[in-house]
Design an enzyme around this catalytic site. Structure first.
Site, short mmCIF file in Angstrom:
data_model
loop_
_atom_site.label_atom_id
_atom_site.label_comp_id
_atom_site.label_asym_id
_atom_site.label_seq_id
_atom_site.Cartn_x
_atom_site.Cartn_y
_atom_site.Cartn_z
N GLU A 150 0.88 -1.17 0.00
CA GLU A 150 0.00 0.00 0.00
C GLU A 150 0.91 1.21 0.00
O GLU A 150 1.66 1.44 0.96
CB GLU A 150 -0.91 -0.05 1.23
CG GLU A 150 -2.04 0.96 1.18
CD GLU A 150 -1.73 2.20 1.98
OE1 GLU A 150 -1.27 3.18 1.38
OE2 GLU A 150 -1.93 2.17 3.20
N CYS A 176 -2.95 7.73 5.27
CA CYS A 176 -2.88 7.42 3.85
C CYS A 176 -4.20 7.71 3.14
O CYS A 176 -4.24 7.77 1.92
CB CYS A 176 -2.47 5.97 3.63
SG CYS A 176 -3.39 4.80 4.66
#
Length: 505
Positions: free
Chosen positions: A263, A300
């Protein structure tokens, strides 16, 4: 409760020192020395993990569920100490760390419940058809089985939920895979105390200590040695694009390529549709500012870019966001490196063609205040740098000419973790036009609300097309994430007694 780190690695239940050491860089409090990792320590951990794999893969779902619950119990027993050392190392407030600890123990217990119900196994059975013409069909049974030892890289921005006992570790252990964690040097003491909780749970249950190892710090060669070790069969990673892509390439170049579930970040665009802007521009602007600055903008899922049609409603939106951002005090960033990256990102944005500075923040040392910029749709499309993530409380508003340019802009974004539609009933036609574009862009699409805050549950997707993640078919949050560390195995014409217990009957 005060925790004083011992500074050693945790290799298959043993505290292992190393000659090479590194010094922690806490936001406050004392500095500690920690043993630095090495390729040799990685090999020792991977060897122990492989030796433990067959036995762990053969354990029952209930045994693994009990292990996950026990790890959660051990973390909760160390709760005050985790908050103390975590706050000192990261500068995060106690409430944030306590909430993140609750999320971490909660997802451990969620995976325990998930494997107890057995649905994740995706069991299938096609019975034999011995009289079928022109050819008989054999008896076929299938279910998911663990892939082998898994490497997990601790994240800098989530010292608990995405680190030593975070979602990757929980999913791998639930699947039946031993774990080797590469601890993040930004919070080694936090990683150590959580690692001790895992070791304590394994010891109490009398399980193989090779199920878990924690290798701290070290040079880039340590991470490279981990992902290239032949015993490692999959990798979970949350971090920067550059570091993640380098590890991804190493996984692909191995003699036996393995999946790298990385990720790598996202700008998470928010599209403010015309009717929503007319009705709620000020509220949306203020809410966006709150989402931008949550956790000093170090999530994020921070919605770093807002897209709104130019005009008075855009002015209202920007004015409300600016007012809310001005009221936000400077916050401590997690590391000196993140603060330096934030300063650099703000400078690049301010120097890009056509960008107007709406609010000039600051970033002195690790203390960061918000920046707000705006730019036209044409200039954003012409400036590739503006599409890149800036970690920290920085927001960019793109003022597009009309709905057609909003659609053009949406199509220009690379893969994202999330995309948000702020809309009202009168925006339905434009929303229908944008939706197929957003489905191709993002792993999670929101209507109203803001993407900071990822629910840990069955339906959550935390992933997306590249470069948000390296595997668009996976998620690193939610129960579906266990599938990353499983593979389907078909058993043909097996006698009942030889089948895995979960396929019998």
């Amino acid at each position: 409760m005060t925790y004083t780190p011992h500074g050693n690695h945790l290799i298959a239940g043993e505290r292992i020192p190393a000659d090479e050491q590194f010094t922690s860089a806490p936001a406050s409090g004392p500095v500690y020395q920690f043993s630095a990792g090495s390729p040799e320590l990685v090999a020792q951990a991977c060897t122990a993990a492989q030796a433990a794999f067959a036995g762990f893969a053969a354990t029952s779902r209930e045994q693994r569920a009990v292990l996950l619950d026990a790890i959660a119990d051990e973390m909760e027993a160390r709760g005050d100490a985790i908050t103390q050392i975590g706050g000192a190392e990261t500068g995060l407030p106690p409430a944030r760390l306590e909430g993140e600890r609750g999320r971490t123990t909660g997802q451990l217990r969620l995976f325990a419940a998930q494997i107890r119900n057995g649905q994740y196994l995706d069991r299938r059975h096609d019975e034999a058809l011995p009289d079928r013409q022109p050819l008989p069909r054999p008896d076929l049974r299938m279910m998911q089985r663990p892939v082998g030892p898994v490497a997990v890289f601790g994240a800098s921005n989530f010292p608990l939920a995405f680190s030593v006992a975070g979602g990757d570790t929980a999913a791998a252990l639930a699947a039946g895979c031993p774990v080797v964690v590469k601890g993040h040097s930004a919070h080694p003491g936090t990683g150590e105390i959580v690692g001790e909780a895992i070791v304590a749970a394994i010891e109490k249950l009398g399980m193989d200590p090779g199920l878990f190892s924690l290798v701290q710090g070290g040079s880039r060669a340590v991470g490279e040695a981990l992902v290239t070790h032949p015993n490692i069969k999959a990798v979970g990673f949350t971090g920067s694009f550059g570091g993640g892509r380098a590890l991804f390439n190493l996984c692909a170049a191995r003699p036996e390529p393995i999946p790298f579930f990385g990720e790598l970040g996202s700008v998470n665009p928010m599209f403010v549709l015309p009717r929503a802007a007319a009705i709620r521009a000020a509220d949306i602007g203020a809410g966006w500012a709150g989402s931008l600055t949550m956790g000093a903008g170090q999530f994020c899922t921070k919605p770093g870019i807002a897209v709104v049609i130019d005009g008075p409603d855009a002015d209202t939106f920007i004015a409300a966001a600016e007012k809310a951002l001005k009221a936000v005090e400077a916050q401590t960033m997690l590391t000196d490196g993140m603060a330096a990256s934030y300063r650099s990102g703000a400078r690049r944005a301010s120097e890009a063609k056509g960008v107007v500075s709406q609010l000039s923040g600051t970033c002195e040392g690790r203390s960061a205040a918000p920046f707000l910029f705006q730019v036209s749709g044409e200039d954003w499309l012409a400036e590739e740098e503006l599409a890149k993530e800036v970690f920290g409380p920085l927001g960019l508003v793109i003022r597009v000419k009309d709905a057609a340019q909003m659609e053009e802009l949406a199509s220009a974004f690379e893969g994202q973790l999330t995309a948000t539609l702020q809309m009202e009933d009168g925006d339905m036609e434009l929303a229908r036009v944008l939706l197929p574009v957003l489905e191709g862009m993002a792993g999670r699409i929101l209507v109203h609300g803001f993407p900071t805050g990822v629910e840990v549950c069955d339906a959550m997707v935390h992933g997306g097309p590249y470069p948000a993640s390296t595997n668009f078919g996976a998620t690193s949050v939610g129960t579906l994430s266990i599938r990353r560390f499983l593979r389907p195995v078909c058993y043909q014409n097996f006698p009942e007694a030889l089948l895995p217990a979960d396929l019998r009957g």
